[in-house]
Motif scaffolding. Structure first.
Motif, PDB file in Angstrom:
ATOM      1  N   UNK A 273      -3.568   4.619 -11.445  1.00 26.25           N
ATOM      2  CA  UNK A 273      -4.717   5.160 -10.454  1.00 26.25           C
ATOM      3  C   UNK A 273      -4.168   5.394  -8.948  1.00 26.25           C
ATOM      4  N   UNK A 274      -3.441   4.177  -8.533  1.00 23.91           N
ATOM      5  CA  UNK A 274      -2.996   4.035  -7.049  1.00 23.91           C
ATOM      6  C   UNK A 274      -1.708   4.778  -6.886  1.00 23.91           C
TER       7      UNK A 274
ATOM      8  N   UNK B  27      -0.332   7.459  -7.579  1.00 21.62           N
ATOM      9  CA  UNK B  27      -0.091   8.763  -6.855  1.00 21.62           C
ATOM     10  C   UNK B  27      -0.901   9.113  -5.366  1.00 21.62           C
ATOM     11  N   UNK B  28      -1.864   8.276  -5.176  1.00 22.94           N
ATOM     12  CA  UNK B  28      -2.375   8.216  -3.600  1.00 22.94           C
ATOM     13  C   UNK B  28      -1.589   7.563  -2.706  1.00 22.94           C
ATOM     14  N   UNK B  29      -0.569   6.684  -3.215  1.00 21.29           N
ATOM     15  CA  UNK B  29       0.561   5.914  -2.400  1.00 21.29           C
ATOM     16  C   UNK B  29       1.587   6.320  -2.300  1.00 21.29           C
ATOM     17  N   UNK B  30       2.190   7.598  -2.971  1.00 30.05           N
ATOM     18  CA  UNK B  30       3.434   7.922  -3.093  1.00 30.05           C
ATOM     19  C   UNK B  30       4.175   8.212  -1.699  1.00 30.05           C
ATOM     20  N   UNK B  31       5.299   7.439  -1.608  1.00 25.81           N
ATOM     21  CA  UNK B  31       6.038   7.564  -0.321  1.00 25.81           C
ATOM     22  C   UNK B  31       5.828   6.070   0.541  1.00 25.81           C
ATOM     23  N   UNK B  32       4.714   5.408   0.165  1.00 30.49           N
ATOM     24  CA  UNK B  32       4.510   4.231   0.927  1.00 30.49           C
ATOM     25  C   UNK B  32       5.595   3.470   0.830  1.00 30.49           C
ATOM     26  N   UNK B  33       5.718   2.544   1.688  1.00 37.33           N
ATOM     27  CA  UNK B  33       6.509   1.241   1.073  1.00 37.33           C
ATOM     28  C   UNK B  33       5.858   0.264   0.182  1.00 37.33           C
ATOM     29  N   UNK B  34       6.618  -0.217  -0.792  1.00 36.82           N
ATOM     30  CA  UNK B  34       5.966  -1.030  -1.726  1.00 36.82           C
ATOM     31  C   UNK B  34       4.996  -2.040  -1.062  1.00 36.82           C
ATOM     32  N   UNK B  35       5.469  -2.888  -0.160  1.00 40.16           N
ATOM     33  CA  UNK B  35       4.338  -3.839   0.251  1.00 40.16           C
ATOM     34  C   UNK B  35       3.089  -3.376   0.626  1.00 40.16           C
TER      35      UNK B  35
ATOM     36  N   UNK C 249       1.533  -0.629  -1.002  1.00 36.25           N
ATOM     37  CA  UNK C 249       0.918  -0.182  -2.150  1.00 36.25           C
ATOM     38  C   UNK C 249       0.353  -1.580  -2.897  1.00 36.25           C
ATOM     39  N   UNK C 250       1.343  -2.684  -2.785  1.00 39.68           N
ATOM     40  CA  UNK C 250       0.855  -3.884  -3.175  1.00 39.68           C
ATOM     41  C   UNK C 250      -0.288  -4.542  -2.454  1.00 39.68           C
ATOM     42  N   UNK C 251      -0.470  -4.176  -1.331  1.00 38.44           N
ATOM     43  CA  UNK C 251      -1.452  -4.686  -0.403  1.00 38.44           C
ATOM     44  C   UNK C 251      -2.723  -3.688  -0.912  1.00 38.44           C
ATOM     45  N   UNK C 252      -2.788  -2.840  -1.558  1.00 36.00           N
ATOM     46  CA  UNK C 252      -3.998  -2.152  -2.035  1.00 36.00           C
ATOM     47  C   UNK C 252      -4.234  -2.410  -3.443  1.00 36.00           C
ATOM     48  N   UNK C 253      -3.174  -2.991  -4.408  1.00 36.97           N
ATOM     49  CA  UNK C 253      -3.290  -3.073  -5.879  1.00 36.97           C
ATOM     50  C   UNK C 253      -3.775  -4.686  -5.951  1.00 36.97           C
ATOM     51  N   UNK C 254      -3.224  -5.539  -5.210  1.00 39.54           N
ATOM     52  CA  UNK C 254      -3.592  -7.024  -5.255  1.00 39.54           C
ATOM     53  C   UNK C 254      -4.876  -7.308  -5.370  1.00 39.54           C
ATOM     54  N   UNK C 255      -5.471  -7.108  -4.209  1.00 42.06           N
ATOM     55  CA  UNK C 255      -7.044  -7.326  -4.117  1.00 42.06           C
ATOM     56  C   UNK C 255      -7.796  -6.872  -5.133  1.00 42.06           C
TER      57      UNK C 255
END
Length: 94
Positions: A47-48, A50-58, A60-66
């Motif tokens: 889910x996340x 596709x919305x964060x394509x091109x973002x640095x991994x950190x 994306x992880x900041x969105x997914x972890x919480x």
């Protein structure tokens, strides 16, 4: 008239005649938690990402972890403790 509060009783008297104390078996708890976490984190990533394509991994992880931690703390871990207590809990060693 004197009463004895539970805090003044000896530990052996408090446990006499009771079932042995239980503790979680960490390897079984790990296994059940892993089986629960894998599909949830995979779904969140589907889910996340596709919305964060091109973002640095950190980022994306900041969105997914919480999201994952909230699901684990408020839903998954209580469900595991409720549904798999018989599998996870073992008598404590002395």
């Amino acid at each position: 008239m004197s009463t004895i509060s539970s805090s003044t009783r000896s530990p052996s008297a408090a446990t006499a005649g009771q079932a042995p104390s239980l503790r979680p078996d960490r390897s079984r708890q790990f296994l059940v938690t892993l089986i629960g976490v894998y599909p949830i984190i995979t779904l969140i990533l589907y889910l996340v990402l596709p919305l964060t394509a091109g973002w640095p991994i950190w980022q994306t992880t900041l969105i997914v972890a919480p999201i994952m931690v909230a699901i684990m703390v408020f839903w998954m871990i209580p469900q595991i403790q409720k549904r798999f207590a018989g599998f996870i809990m073992r008598p404590a060693r002395r």
